[in-house]
Design a protein around this motif. Sequence first.
Motif, PDB file in Angstrom:
ATOM      1  N   UNK A 175       0.858  -1.182   0.000  1.00  0.00           N
ATOM      2  CA  UNK A 175       0.000   0.000   0.000  1.00  0.00           C
ATOM      3  C   UNK A 175       0.894   1.232   0.000  1.00  0.00           C
ATOM      4  N   UNK A 176       1.034   1.901  -1.148  1.00  0.00           N
ATOM      5  CA  UNK A 176       1.853   3.128  -1.193  1.00  0.00           C
ATOM      6  C   UNK A 176       1.034   4.350  -0.791  1.00  0.00           C
ATOM      7  N   UNK A 177       1.594   5.165   0.074  1.00  0.00           N
ATOM      8  CA  UNK A 177       0.960   6.412   0.506  1.00  0.00           C
ATOM      9  C   UNK A 177       1.943   7.552   0.261  1.00  0.00           C
ATOM     10  N   UNK A 178       1.530   8.551  -0.511  1.00  0.00           N
ATOM     11  CA  UNK A 178       2.402   9.674  -0.818  1.00  0.00           C
ATOM     12  C   UNK A 178       3.278   9.363  -2.022  1.00  0.00           C
ATOM     13  N   UNK A 179       4.233  10.238  -2.359  1.00  0.00           N
ATOM     14  CA  UNK A 179       4.691  11.365  -1.535  1.00  0.00           C
ATOM     15  C   UNK A 179       3.766  12.569  -1.500  1.00  0.00           C
ATOM     16  N   UNK A 180       2.818  12.699  -2.459  1.00  0.00           N
ATOM     17  CA  UNK A 180       1.888  13.819  -2.409  1.00  0.00           C
ATOM     18  C   UNK A 180       0.693  13.407  -1.557  1.00  0.00           C
ATOM     19  N   UNK A 181       0.325  14.276  -0.609  1.00  0.00           N
ATOM     20  CA  UNK A 181      -0.745  13.945   0.331  1.00  0.00           C
ATOM     21  C   UNK A 181      -1.937  14.864   0.140  1.00  0.00           C
ATOM     22  N   UNK A 182      -3.062  14.464   0.727  1.00  0.00           N
ATOM     23  CA  UNK A 182      -4.286  15.251   0.579  1.00  0.00           C
ATOM     24  C   UNK A 182      -4.208  16.561   1.355  1.00  0.00           C
ATOM     25  N   UNK A 183      -3.509  16.542   2.510  1.00  0.00           N
ATOM     26  CA  UNK A 183      -3.407  17.750   3.322  1.00  0.00           C
ATOM     27  C   UNK A 183      -2.301  18.670   2.832  1.00  0.00           C
ATOM     28  N   UNK A 184      -2.226  19.842   3.469  1.00  0.00           N
ATOM     29  CA  UNK A 184      -1.193  20.817   3.121  1.00  0.00           C
ATOM     30  C   UNK A 184       0.045  20.489   3.950  1.00  0.00           C
ATOM     31  N   UNK A 185       0.732  19.441   3.553  1.00  0.00           N
ATOM     32  CA  UNK A 185       1.948  19.030   4.228  1.00  0.00           C
ATOM     33  C   UNK A 185       3.014  18.748   3.178  1.00  0.00           C
ATOM     34  N   UNK A 186       4.234  18.610   3.646  1.00  0.00           N
ATOM     35  CA  UNK A 186       5.340  18.362   2.726  1.00  0.00           C
ATOM     36  C   UNK A 186       5.340  16.905   2.271  1.00  0.00           C
ATOM     37  N   UNK A 187       6.037  16.607   1.177  1.00  0.00           N
ATOM     38  CA  UNK A 187       5.982  15.255   0.621  1.00  0.00           C
ATOM     39  C   UNK A 187       6.826  14.248   1.391  1.00  0.00           C
ATOM     40  N   UNK A 188       6.306  13.063   1.494  1.00  0.00           N
ATOM     41  CA  UNK A 188       7.018  11.928   2.074  1.00  0.00           C
ATOM     42  C   UNK A 188       6.302  10.663   1.644  1.00  0.00           C
ATOM     43  N   UNK A 189       7.068   9.622   1.358  1.00  0.00           N
ATOM     44  CA  UNK A 189       6.473   8.387   0.848  1.00  0.00           C
ATOM     45  C   UNK A 189       6.483   7.312   1.933  1.00  0.00           C
ATOM     46  N   UNK A 190       5.352   6.611   2.070  1.00  0.00           N
ATOM     47  CA  UNK A 190       5.206   5.545   3.057  1.00  0.00           C
ATOM     48  C   UNK A 190       4.740   4.289   2.326  1.00  0.00           C
ATOM     49  N   UNK A 191       5.558   3.242   2.386  1.00  0.00           N
ATOM     50  CA  UNK A 191       5.260   1.998   1.673  1.00  0.00           C
ATOM     51  C   UNK A 191       4.922   0.908   2.701  1.00  0.00           C
ATOM     52  N   UNK A 192       3.623   0.561   2.779  1.00  0.00           N
ATOM     53  CA  UNK A 192       3.146  -0.425   3.744  1.00  0.00           C
ATOM     54  C   UNK A 192       3.093  -1.809   3.111  1.00  0.00           C
ATOM     55  N   UNK A 193       3.427  -2.811   3.886  1.00  0.00           N
ATOM     56  CA  UNK A 193       3.153  -4.209   3.536  1.00  0.00           C
ATOM     57  C   UNK A 193       2.099  -4.700   4.525  1.00  0.00           C
ATOM     58  N   UNK A 194       0.935  -5.086   4.004  1.00  0.00           N
ATOM     59  CA  UNK A 194      -0.187  -5.409   4.878  1.00  0.00           C
ATOM     60  C   UNK A 194      -0.829  -6.729   4.470  1.00  0.00           C
ATOM     61  N   UNK A 195      -1.469  -7.347   5.445  1.00  0.00           N
ATOM     62  CA  UNK A 195      -2.418  -8.434   5.200  1.00  0.00           C
ATOM     63  C   UNK A 195      -3.740  -7.950   5.772  1.00  0.00           C
ATOM     64  N   UNK A 196      -4.691  -7.664   4.886  1.00  0.00           N
ATOM     65  CA  UNK A 196      -5.902  -6.977   5.325  1.00  0.00           C
ATOM     66  C   UNK A 196      -5.526  -5.554   5.691  1.00  0.00           C
ATOM     67  N   UNK A 197      -5.830  -5.172   6.929  1.00  0.00           N
ATOM     68  CA  UNK A 197      -5.436  -3.842   7.401  1.00  0.00           C
ATOM     69  C   UNK A 197      -4.222  -3.890   8.319  1.00  0.00           C
TER      70      UNK A 197
END
Length: 526
Positions: A175-197
């Motif tokens: 599950x990739x999150x970012x680097x561009x986010x919905x809020x007015x914050x600076x960019x950063x990338x978060x790469x999750x490995x998940x099973x379900x949630x």
Amino acid sequence: MGRDSAMPQEIILDLIGSSIKEDRLSPGCNGEYYLPVEETEFGPLVTTLASRKCALIGLFCAENFSAGARFTLFYVFEKKTALLVLVRPVDRVATSVARLLPSATWFERECRDGFGIEFDGAFDERRLFLHETYPEGFHPLEKTFRNAPVTLKESVNPEDEYPFRKVNGEGVYQVPVGPVHAGIIEPGHFRFSVIGEKIFNLEIRMFYKHRGIEKLAEGKTPAEVIPLAEAVSGDESVANATAYCCAVEKIAGTVVPDRAWYLRTILLELERIHSHLGDQGGMLVDIGFPLGANQFAVLREDIFRMNATLTGSRFLRGMITIGGLSHDISNEQLESIKPFLRELKKRYRVGLKIVLSTTSVLDRFSPTGVIKKSLLRPLNLTGPIARASGGRGDVRSNHPYGIYETFCPAIRTLYDGDVLARFTVKASEIMDSLDLIERLLASMPDGAVSTPPVIRDGYALSLVESARGQDLCWVWIRNGVVDRYKVRTASFCNWLAIEHAVQGEIVPDFPLINKSLNLSYAGTDL
């Protein structure tokens, strides 16, 4: 935590043992000690320091510092009240210490990107702040590089893209999150490995907004670098400017007037308060509790307005200067804020009562996002997130600067290491900061607020406790200008904590955990 009864030099001599002669150890300008080391003795000495539970709090490079070597690596170790800097001349290759000291991982990658130094035996050889679009062989901190537009790659081949760690197994999704986010914050990338949630792995990638602050400082006069220090992280303007000015003042032998230090300390504590208030309000927003969040948002705005009244800047910029302050704050102005602070305390207690008596808030905060105490030293985690996990470190106590030796705040420590513990530690620190400001106002001396500095060549290390934790600064002045300005904020180390805090949690709790750590993107990406 009180200061250790042993003197720093005694601690260091005990650490390095009798195999290294005492006369090789030289005191720095600001309480640190420097030890030049040969390559043959470097490995055994680092192994000894690691076994004696020293923390590697900094690793950086300077060019043309040591005779006979183009590059010099500086390894900053902390043990109680002692700071030992190993000075290691190298060419283009050095042995990695990251397997022994995990906090060295990002430090080494940063030195490789900036100076082109390769670290033999490193377990992570990926780029750090130079993303894939930068050309090969580009190392912007080398003296041969002059600031100019750089031609970036127009496209990147798939095989050259950043290789995130992979977690394989049935039902594992990325599950990739970012680097561009919905809020007015600076960019950063978060790469999750998940099973379900449920999160099994998280890898972060920062450095999307690299500004080249350290390079910009090269060749500038010490006074010209102050705005750069203030720009390292927007809500740490006072902390980073103070760290920089302290280093220059120690090199110059400048004595800062007492009134200036009283006022500097008030500004430092005001910055801590508005940072913690913003963090607490953000945590409550992330769990959908606007009643509590609004309480802290209003208080934070009131602090900003008072900052502007006192200094002309909501973020207290333009006040800290080499030798003291750029201008005084009158006693009449200081007197006028006393009733404001008393009223702020009352309103803050009301907000805390609302939050800490609401079971739905407590259920979301605990036991979410636990950071284990065993991670603090290996990763050099500092500040409120460390003190919420059993840590006892605080620069104001361990390495007091200015008047903190006289006005040393209590160290607030909890042990659960979860979001609730971090929220509670920050609440205690806000109250302590308000109390400290009131004590300083009651005993404010008269007099000058600045001593004109006489700039001298030399180098010095300084540490400051920002709202987020331990900020490190090293300044080398040569021929009257800044040859090297190295800054490392608490966020640079603390970001790695989030990869551990989310393990076993669910994806919806990530924003809450992230906000409870209050990490700065800009403060990491210089």
